[in-house]
Motif scaffolding. Structure first.
Motif, mmCIF file in Angstrom:
data_model
loop_
_atom_site.group_PDB
_atom_site.id
_atom_site.type_symbol
_atom_site.label_atom_id
_atom_site.label_comp_id
_atom_site.label_asym_id
_atom_site.label_seq_id
_atom_site.Cartn_x
_atom_site.Cartn_y
_atom_site.Cartn_z
ATOM 1 N N THR A 109 0.862 -1.183 0.000
ATOM 2 C CA THR A 109 0.000 0.000 0.000
ATOM 3 C C THR A 109 0.896 1.230 0.000
ATOM 4 O O THR A 109 1.911 1.277 0.728
ATOM 5 C CB THR A 109 -0.942 0.005 1.217
ATOM 6 N N ALA A 110 0.540 2.215 -0.809
ATOM 7 C CA ALA A 110 1.428 3.360 -1.029
ATOM 8 C C ALA A 110 0.628 4.657 -1.054
ATOM 9 O O ALA A 110 -0.574 4.671 -1.376
ATOM 10 C CB ALA A 110 2.206 3.200 -2.341
ATOM 11 N N HIS A 111 1.325 5.727 -0.701
ATOM 12 C CA HIS A 111 0.788 7.090 -0.812
ATOM 13 C C HIS A 111 1.859 7.922 -1.490
ATOM 14 O O HIS A 111 2.918 8.189 -0.896
ATOM 15 C CB HIS A 111 0.444 7.643 0.570
ATOM 16 N N LEU A 112 1.566 8.285 -2.752
ATOM 17 C CA LEU A 112 2.577 8.961 -3.572
ATOM 18 C C LEU A 112 2.395 10.470 -3.525
ATOM 19 O O LEU A 112 1.430 10.995 -2.960
ATOM 20 C CB LEU A 112 2.501 8.441 -5.009
ATOM 21 N N THR A 113 3.363 11.148 -4.135
ATOM 22 C CA THR A 113 3.376 12.620 -4.141
ATOM 23 C C THR A 113 2.109 13.171 -4.772
ATOM 24 O O THR A 113 1.613 12.655 -5.782
ATOM 25 C CB THR A 113 4.606 13.119 -4.915
ATOM 26 N N ALA A 114 1.578 14.228 -4.162
ATOM 27 C CA ALA A 114 0.314 14.824 -4.602
ATOM 28 C C ALA A 114 0.545 15.887 -5.681
ATOM 29 O O ALA A 114 1.673 16.074 -6.158
ATOM 30 C CB ALA A 114 -0.407 15.417 -3.394
ATOM 31 N N HIS A 115 -0.559 16.508 -6.062
ATOM 32 C CA HIS A 115 -0.655 17.630 -6.999
ATOM 33 C C HIS A 115 -0.703 17.137 -8.459
ATOM 34 O O HIS A 115 -0.097 16.137 -8.838
ATOM 35 C CB HIS A 115 0.472 18.646 -6.808
ATOM 36 N N GLN A 116 -1.445 17.914 -9.229
ATOM 37 C CA GLN A 116 -1.777 17.553 -10.600
ATOM 38 C C GLN A 116 -0.557 17.438 -11.494
ATOM 39 O O GLN A 116 -0.428 16.501 -12.281
ATOM 40 C CB GLN A 116 -2.736 18.624 -11.168
ATOM 41 N N GLU A 117 0.350 18.328 -11.380
ATOM 42 C CA GLU A 117 1.453 18.411 -12.329
ATOM 43 C C GLU A 117 2.651 17.530 -11.984
ATOM 44 O O GLU A 117 3.580 17.432 -12.800
ATOM 45 C CB GLU A 117 1.927 19.862 -12.440
ATOM 46 N N LYS A 118 2.673 16.886 -10.842
ATOM 47 C CA LYS A 118 3.863 16.160 -10.386
ATOM 48 C C LYS A 118 3.806 14.680 -10.782
ATOM 49 O O LYS A 118 3.899 13.786 -9.937
ATOM 50 C CB LYS A 118 4.039 16.309 -8.885
ATOM 51 N N VAL A 119 3.700 14.441 -12.053
ATOM 52 C CA VAL A 119 3.666 13.057 -12.537
ATOM 53 C C VAL A 119 5.055 12.441 -12.441
ATOM 54 O O VAL A 119 5.206 11.276 -12.035
ATOM 55 C CB VAL A 119 3.150 13.014 -13.993
ATOM 56 N N LEU A 148 -2.555 6.712 -5.069
ATOM 57 C CA LEU A 148 -1.433 6.910 -5.987
ATOM 58 C C LEU A 148 -1.397 8.328 -6.556
ATOM 59 O O LEU A 148 -0.419 8.698 -7.221
ATOM 60 C CB LEU A 148 -1.501 5.885 -7.126
ATOM 61 N N ASN A 149 -2.455 9.090 -6.357
ATOM 62 C CA ASN A 149 -2.515 10.531 -6.657
ATOM 63 C C ASN A 149 -2.407 10.870 -8.140
ATOM 64 O O ASN A 149 -2.067 12.019 -8.486
ATOM 65 C CB ASN A 149 -1.428 11.294 -5.877
ATOM 66 N N PHE A 150 -2.640 9.926 -9.031
ATOM 67 C CA PHE A 150 -2.671 10.256 -10.460
ATOM 68 C C PHE A 150 -4.016 10.901 -10.798
ATOM 69 O O PHE A 150 -5.063 10.469 -10.315
ATOM 70 C CB PHE A 150 -2.450 9.003 -11.299
ATOM 71 N N ARG A 151 -3.989 11.906 -11.657
ATOM 72 C CA ARG A 151 -5.165 12.731 -11.928
ATOM 73 C C ARG A 151 -5.636 12.597 -13.377
ATOM 74 O O ARG A 151 -5.011 11.919 -14.208
ATOM 75 C CB ARG A 151 -4.846 14.206 -11.636
ATOM 76 N N LEU A 152 -6.747 13.279 -13.659
ATOM 77 C CA LEU A 152 -7.292 13.369 -15.006
ATOM 78 C C LEU A 152 -6.860 14.689 -15.628
ATOM 79 O O LEU A 152 -7.028 15.760 -15.023
ATOM 80 C CB LEU A 152 -8.823 13.285 -14.978
ATOM 81 N N ASN A 153 -6.320 14.614 -16.821
ATOM 82 C CA ASN A 153 -5.863 15.814 -17.522
ATOM 83 C C ASN A 153 -7.005 16.429 -18.315
ATOM 84 O O ASN A 153 -6.984 16.510 -19.553
ATOM 85 C CB ASN A 153 -4.680 15.485 -18.440
ATOM 86 N N GLU A 154 -8.011 16.864 -17.599
ATOM 87 C CA GLU A 154 -9.180 17.511 -18.200
ATOM 88 C C GLU A 154 -9.616 18.658 -17.308
ATOM 89 O O GLU A 154 -9.413 18.624 -16.079
ATOM 90 C CB GLU A 154 -10.331 16.520 -18.362
ATOM 91 N N PRO A 155 -10.222 19.698 -17.876
ATOM 92 C CA PRO A 155 -10.725 20.804 -17.055
ATOM 93 C C PRO A 155 -11.811 20.323 -16.089
ATOM 94 O O PRO A 155 -12.547 19.371 -16.362
ATOM 95 C CB PRO A 155 -11.290 21.795 -18.083
ATOM 96 N N ARG A 156 -11.908 20.987 -14.962
ATOM 97 C CA ARG A 156 -12.843 20.595 -13.919
ATOM 98 C C ARG A 156 -14.281 20.613 -14.420
ATOM 99 O O ARG A 156 -15.055 19.671 -14.167
ATOM 100 C CB ARG A 156 -12.681 21.522 -12.708
ATOM 101 N N ALA A 157 -14.658 21.661 -15.123
ATOM 102 C CA ALA A 157 -16.046 21.791 -15.578
ATOM 103 C C ALA A 157 -16.421 20.654 -16.511
ATOM 104 O O ALA A 157 -17.535 20.099 -16.434
ATOM 105 C CB ALA A 157 -16.246 23.154 -16.264
#
Length: 606
Positions: A363-373, A418-427
Motif C-alpha cells: 500500500t502506497a501514498h505517492l506525491t500529490a498535486h496535478q502536475e507532479k507526474v 497513488l494521486n494520479f489525476r485526469l488531464n481535463e478541465p474541472r467543468a
C-alpha cells in the motif's frame, strides 16, 4: 454312555445345554461347549472329543452362516447382552441346530476307519471355513465403513462387536440407559469408542505407515508433506483462493460506526479467504482500527500480520483454518520523505506464502498535486528498489543486474492513494459525471480514462512494468467534501480524479512452470493446469460511495488466485496471529449483536 456319544443321555444333555445357554462362551459368533456331563467317565470324555468338536463346528456354522439362517438377535438391550441369560434364538432355528447336532452324533456310529478319516477331513474343512467366516466378519479401525449392499441387513460377527460397526448403523442409546445397565468402566469405554468412531467419520485420519513418511519441518516429501498436493486439495479443492484488496485514504478521521459496505460488500456471496486492507492518512489509533476491522469481518478470520509507517497502515486477515498453511510474514517500508518527522508519503509491504504461492501486498501514498507526474514515477521506482523482500522466504527470483521487489513473488498487489489525476478541465469532468449513468456498462469504453495519468504511465512502461488494472466502472473517488456526496467546493476547486487505485501483477505461466519443474514437491503442477488457469484474475472492482467521513471514497476488488503446492522447507507461521485484536474484536461484535437484539448489558442487583 455309548462309545460314539450317540446315547440318548448324551444327546439330551447337549440339547439341554444349548437351550439353556449353560457354560457357553460367545466368541466372535462361535459357541464353544465348556460344560461336559459330570457323570461321564474320563475315558468317555477323551473318546468323545472329536464327536463333540464336530457338533460344535456344525453348531457354530449354523449360527454364523448368514446365508442359510437368520442372524442372532444383536440388539444392545441388557437382556440379550447378558452372559448369564440364554440367547434369544427363534424356535425354528433351535430346531435346525438340534437336527444338525443329532445328525452329527448319529453319523459317527459306524466306527469304521474309512468313516473316521472322512470325518477328520470334514473337521479340518469346517474349522478352516469357520475361521474364514470369523475373520471376514470382524470389524477394525482400518475398515470402519464396510461395503454392504443396500438390500442386505447389516450383520455383526457377535453381539459384543456391535461397537465396531459404522456409527450410522449403531442403535442410539441414551445416557440414562447406559447408566442403568452398564458399569462405570463400560460407560467410559463406550463413550470413548463412540467418540473415536465419530472422529473417524469426520476427521482426516492418517495411517501410521504414512505418518512414518511425514515430516512437517524439513524435506521435500511431495504429496505427504503438510503443504503438498493432498493437503492443498483437501483445504482448497479447486486450488484457488479468493483475495479481497481494499484501499482507503481516511483523511485522518475515525471510521464510521459500520464499514460493512467496504469490508463486506453485499455483492459478494462469501467472505474471501484473504483480506488485505491498506489505509493512508489513517486514524491515530492503530489498535482501534484493527479491532474495527476484526469486529466487522467476524470470527471466521484472524489478523495474520499488520505493519505501518507514519500514517500508512496495512493489515492482512486470513481465514482461520488457513493460518496453518501460511508462512511467516515479512514486512518492509520505505518513506519518500526521509527528512520529515511526520511521514505521510511512502509505502508499506507485507509478504508471505500460502502453500507454494507467494504474495506481496504493497500500500502506497505517492506525491500529490496535478502536475507532479514525474515525482510520482520516481517514488514508484524508489519504492521498488528499496523494499527488501523477501528476507528469509525461499522465493527469491532475482533478475540479473536489476533489483525489483515485484519480480520476487508470484502475485503482487499495489494499491493506495497513488494521486494520479485526469488531464481535463474541472467543468468538463463534472459535466461528464452528471451525464453518466453509474456504474458504467462493462462493454462500453470509459469516457475520461484516455486522459488518466496512470493509464498513460502503464501504457508507456514508465513505471509498474507488468502490472494491470481491471476496468473502472465507478465514478471518481476524489475529491469530496467530507460528510457529503458533493465534489470539492472549497476555494481550491480540485478536479475529480481516480487517485485511489488497485493494480495487480502475476508471474507469467512460463515462469510458474519452470519453478514447478525445479522443485520436486511441485512436480504435480502440470503445464496444462498452468496454461488453462490464469494465475491471478480480477473478479470485481468497485468503490464505496456510501462512506462519507473522508474526502476519498474507499476502493476494493476481489481476485481469484491459483494456489500451487509447497515444500516443507518454507518457514511456517505455526498458526500465529494477533490474539489481542481477535479477542477485543469478537467481544465488541458480541456486544453490538446483543444491543441490536435489545439485550441489556447493565447488571441489575436485587
Amino acid at each position: 454312555m455309548d462309545e460314539n456319544g450317540s446315547s440318548p443321555k448324551n444327546k439330551k444333555f447337549l440339547h439341554k445345554m444349548f437351550m439353556a445357554g449353560k457354560g457357553i462362551n460367545n466368541r466372535v459368533g462361535c459357541f464353544s461347549g465348556n460344560s461336559i456331563d459330570s457323570s461321564a467317565s474320563p475315558s468317555n470324555h477323551v473318546n468323545n472329543t472329536d464327536n463333540i468338536q464336530s457338533a460344535q463346528l456344525r453348531l457354530c456354522c449354523a449360527v454364523t452362516d448368514v446365508n442359510q439362517s437368520p442372524a442372532v438377535n444383536l440388539s444392545r438391550t441388557p437382556s440379550t447382552l447378558s452372559r448369564n441369560r440364554p440367547l434369544d434364538i427363534p424356535l425354528f432355528q433351535k430346531a435346525s441346530i438340534a437336527n444338525s447336532i443329532n445328525g452329527t452324533t448319529s453319523s459317527t456310529t459306524n466306527g469304521d476307519s474309512e468313516s473316521s478319516s472322512k470325518e477328520d477331513a470334514n473337521n479340518i474343512k469346517d474349522r478352516s471355513r469357520l475361521r474364514r467366516k470369523v475373520l471376514t466378519q470382524r470389524r477394525s479401525a482400518d475398515n470402519l465403513i464396510p461395503t454392504i449392499p443396500p438390500s442386505s441387513p447389516l450383520r455383526y460377527s457377535s453381539p459384543e462387536s456391535s461397537h465396531s460397526a459404522p456409527v450410522s448403523k449403531l442403535r442410539s442409546t441414551t445416557s440414562h440407559d447406559t447408566m442403568l445397565y452398564n458399569n462405570s468402566s463400560t460407560i467410559s469405554m463406550d463413550s470413548l469408542a463412540r467418540q473415536a468412531l465419530l472422529a473417524a467419520q469426520v476427521l482426516h485420519l492418517i495411517p501410521t505407515t504414512k505418518a512414518r513418511e511425514r515430516n512437517y519441518l524439513q524435506g521435500r516429501i511431495a504429496a505427504n508433506s503438510l503443504l503438498g498436493a493432498t493437503e492443498l486439495e483437501r483445504v482448497l479443492p479447486n486450488r484457488e483462493a479468493r483475495i479481497f484488496v481494499g484501499t482507503w485514504n481516511m483523511n485522518g478521521q475515525s471510521p464510521p460506526r459500520e464499514i460493512n459496505d467496504f469490508v463486506l460488500p453485499s455483492c459478494i456471496d462469501h467472505v474471501p479467504d484473504i483480506l488485505a486492507i491498506g489505509t493512508q492518512e489513517s486514524c491515530s489509533e492503530r489498535f482501534e482500527w484493527e479491532v474495527c476491522l476484526q469486529e466487522t469481518i467476524g470470527p471466521s478470520h484472524v489478523m495474520l500480520s499488520s505493519a505501518s509507517l507514519g500514517t500508512l497502515h496495512l493489515a492482512i486477515f486470513v481465514r482461520r483454518d488457513l493460518i496453518w498453511f501460511c508462512s511467516i510474514c515479512e514486512d518492509a517500508s520505505m518513506s519518500v520523505r526521509p527528512g520529515t518527522a511526520f511521514r505521510t508519503k511512502g509505502a508499506v509491504g507485507i509478504a508471505f506464502m500460502l502453500f507454494g504461492t507467494s504474495y506481496l501486498f504493497v500500500t502506497a501514498h505517492l506525491t500529490a498535486h496535478q502536475e507532479k507526474v514525474k515525482e510520482r514515477v520516481s517514488d514508484i521506482k524508489r519504492i521498488i528498489r528499496s523494499l527488501d523482500l523477501p528476507k528469509n522466504l525461499p522465493i527469491r527470483h532475482k533478475l540479473k543486474g536489476k533489483k525489483d521487489v515485484t519480480q520476487n513473488f508470484d502475485c503482487v498487489f499495489w494499491f493506495g492513494d497513488l494521486n494520479f489525476r485526469l488531464n481535463e478541465p474541472r467543468a468538463q469532468v463534472l459535466q461528464w459525471i452528471e451525464e453518466t449513468s453509474w456504474p458504467l456498462p462493462a462493454h462500453l469504453p470509459h469516457g475520461m480514462l484516455h486522459t488518466d495519468q496512470l493509464k498513460a504511465v502503464l501504457s508507456d512502461g514508465a513505471a509498474f512494468k507488468g502490472f494491470r488494472e481491471a476496468q473502472i466502472t465507478f465514478p471518481p473517488t476524489y475529491k469530496y467534501d467530507p460528510g457529503s456526496q458533493r465534489f470539492d467546493s472549497s476555494t481550491k476547486q480540485r478536479t475529480p480524479a481516480y487517485t485511489d487505485r488497485i493494480l495487480f501483477k502475476c508471474r507469467s505461466a512460463t515462469n510458474l512452470l519452470s519453478a514447478a519443474r525445479r522443485g520436486s514437491a511441485l512436480s504435480s503442477l502440470s503445464s496444462t493446469s498452468v496454461e488453462q488457469k490464469p494465475s491471478l484474475e480480477c473478479l470485481i472492482y468497485d468503490s464505496v460511495p456510501s462512506i462519507i467521513t473522508s474526502d476519498h471514497k474507499p476502493v476494493w476488488g476481489v481476485f481469484k488466485s491459483h494456489v500451487r503446492p509447497g515444500i516443507d522447507t518454507i518457514p511456517l507461521a505455526a498458526g500465529l496471529f494477533n490474539r489481542d485484536v481477535y479477542l477485543e474484536g469478537i467481544k465488541r461484535r458480541a456486544a453490538s449483536l446483543e444491543k441490536a437484539r435489545g439485550v441489556s448489558t447493565i447488571c441489575s442487583i436485587q
